[in-house]
Structure formats: C-alpha cells, structure tokens
Design an enzyme around this catalytic site. Structure first.
Site: not given
Length: 327
Positions: A223, A233-234, A88, A182
């Site tokens: 992140d 980020n997401k 990832r 999530q």
C-alpha cells in the site's frame, strides 16, 4: 480481463462499484449517485485493493458535476478531494488519484477537464501496473512457487500477464487474509480466472508452508513503501516477511513507486478499523468480547529482499534512486 480489473465504472447516473464484500459468491454493484456516496463506499470496504484508486478518480468527476451550479466550484472539488483521501489514509493511491484529477481541473470547464484527468489517471495506473508486472516477472524463475497475501487487481494481473507473455508458469499459494478474506475471495478468484494454478491456505499455515520448502518467493503488493525501505501493507505481511527471512525465502514487495512524502514509517498513518469487524467476520456476538483491527502493518527493510517498482527492482536501502531518475 479478470472481473476485478474493471470493477469501478462511471455512468450518467453516478459511479457503479462491484461489491467486493460479497464477491465472488454474488456479483452485486453498489450505485453511488454522489461523490460523498463514493467516499462512504470506500470507507465501508465496498471496494478494496486497486479499487479505491479508480473509485477516487470517478468520484472527482462526480464532484465536478456537483460543482457546476455552485458559487465556488473549485472549493467543492478540492473539498471532496480531501474527503476522499481521508477515507483510507494508509494507501496513498487515493491521494495520487485526487492529485491527478485536480492537476487537470479547469474552472472554465470543471466536468470536461476532470473527466479528462480521470481518464488519464486510469490509463497511467494500468500502464504502470503492466510495467511493474514485467519487472517482477523477470525476477522469478519459470515454475516459481509464489506465496501471496491479500493483493488482487492490476499488480497481480500485470505480473501474471507478463509471466504468461514470457512463457513462464507460476504457481500460487494464497493466504485467506482475515478478517475480510481478500486472499480467499479476491486474489485466488482472480488467479483462477486467469488460468493459474492456485492453492488456498489459512493464515496460520503460512509459516509452516514457508518452512516446508514449498515456496520459492513471497510476493505481495504494498500500500505504501517509505523512502527508507519500510513496506506498509495489509496486516499479516510483517509475519510472513519475518518467516520468509527465517527460512531463506526472498520477499519481493511490489509498488508503483516509493512515497517521496514518507521518509520513514513514522510518516505513514496506520488505519485502525472498528474491532467489531473482526468479531463480525468470526461470527462472534458476545458484547463482552472486544476486537482489535489494525488494517495494515509495517515490515522493516531488513526483512525485504527487493522493492519492485514500475522502473525496475531496487534494494530497500537504495530507493532514493527511483526519484533521482526524474531529475
């Protein structure tokens, strides 16, 4: 302790990872007998949020166990570290976990030294998350109404525990966070476990909720944060940040530290996952329809009010000050 705060465990037979793809409907553990099994589990989204960091720590211990009988143990351990980091690439937590273990590995006792490094990495992450939560909680008033996106695990736990210790009450709006949901399955569940008032909204409601005046702050994890203040980020964070700025709602991005190896957003690889994951989540099976899934987006610093770190809050334009404290 919330369930997700202890969802990756080392055992004699390998690493056991709580399967977040089916949590909280089911609590199933995926057994990874080898370091490669852990790498595949990370790729397959068995664990998410902070989970891959801990999975990486314990995977390195498995790599050390595997290396004992090999002619060049260190080559195997280093190679597995590279494999894990590549699973990832956007979140540099994997890189940090591997770095911590490799910095302690001794070829004379690879297993014992790797285990010591992994335990140190585990404690360091938890300690920094507690500090991060304390700094963020101080920036939010009592009875703050907080909009979140995707994050779960120790950043969130640290924030809530710090607020509770300070006698503050926060209320949360959680976006569902497609396509893996999530926010609906992980964030909201963790908040509910901690006794926090939680409201779930669909992703396409967020701008309207921000416009309505029902939210005092947008708070997410990150992140990665670049040295020039871009928040990675997401996917979906960028849209929330733009809407928040439009309606006068501050955006706080939480991260242990800005990434000194990423001067700009161009230095961060953005993971693109298979478009089929979007279609599968929507229940679409028509082979003539394609899916598109960049897993992360990049929010420019002009839409970020504050970057909160384990050393306190920083203006996005002043992140160099974080690392100057180390000199």
């Amino acid at each position: 302790m919330p369930t997700l705060a202890d969802s990756v465990r080392l055992a004699d037979d390998g690493v056991h990872i709580l399967d977040r793809r089916v949590f909280p409907a089911r609590r199933e553990w995926v057994h990874c007998a080898t370091a490669e099994d852990v790498a595949k589990a990370i790729e397959d989204m068995v664990t998410q949020s902070s989970g891959p960091y801990f999975a990486a720590l314990w995977a390195m211990v498995l790599a050390a166990r595997e290396a004992v009988e090999l002619p060049d143990p260190m080559a195997h351990i280093v190679g597995m570290g590279e494999r894990i980091v590549a699973t990832r690439p956007t979140n540099n937590g994997l890189r940090e976990a591997v770095r911590i273990v490799l910095s302690t590995v001794d070829s004379r006792d690879p297993v014992g030294s790797a285990l010591a490094g992994a335990h140190a990495g585990d404690e360091e992450y938890r300690s920094r998350s507690r500090a991060l939560g304390e700094h963020a909680a101080k920036l939010l008033p009592d009875n703050a109404r907080v909009l979140t996106h995707c994050w779960a695990d120790l950043y969130l736990v640290g924030l809530v525990e710090a607020a509770q210790a300070a006698g503050k009450t926060f209320r949360f709006y959680c976006t569902e966070t497609r396509p893996y949901l999530q926010g609906a399955r992980l964030t909201a569940e963790t908040l509910a476990e901690m006794g926090v008032e939680t409201t779930l909204i669909t992703d396409n409601m967020a701008a309207a909720v921000l416009a309505s005046g029902q939210v005092d702050a947008l708070v997410t994890a990150a992140d990665r944060v670049t040295m020039d203040g871009h928040v990675v980020n997401k996917i979906g964070t960028l849209g929330l940040a733009v809407a928040a700025r439009s309606f006068g709602v501050p955006f706080l991005a939480m991260v242990h530290a800005p990434d000194r190896f990423a001067p700009t957003a161009a230095d961060v690889p953005i993971e693109h996952r298979a478009g089929a994951e979007v279609l599968t989540a929507a229940g679409v099976v028509n082979p003539a329809i394609q899916g598109h899934y960049p897993a992360f987006d990049v929010t420019p610093p002009r839409f970020v009010s504050t970057v909160v770190t384990d050393r306190g809050p920083f203006d996005p334009a002043a992140l160099a000050g974080y690392h100057q404290e180390e000199l």
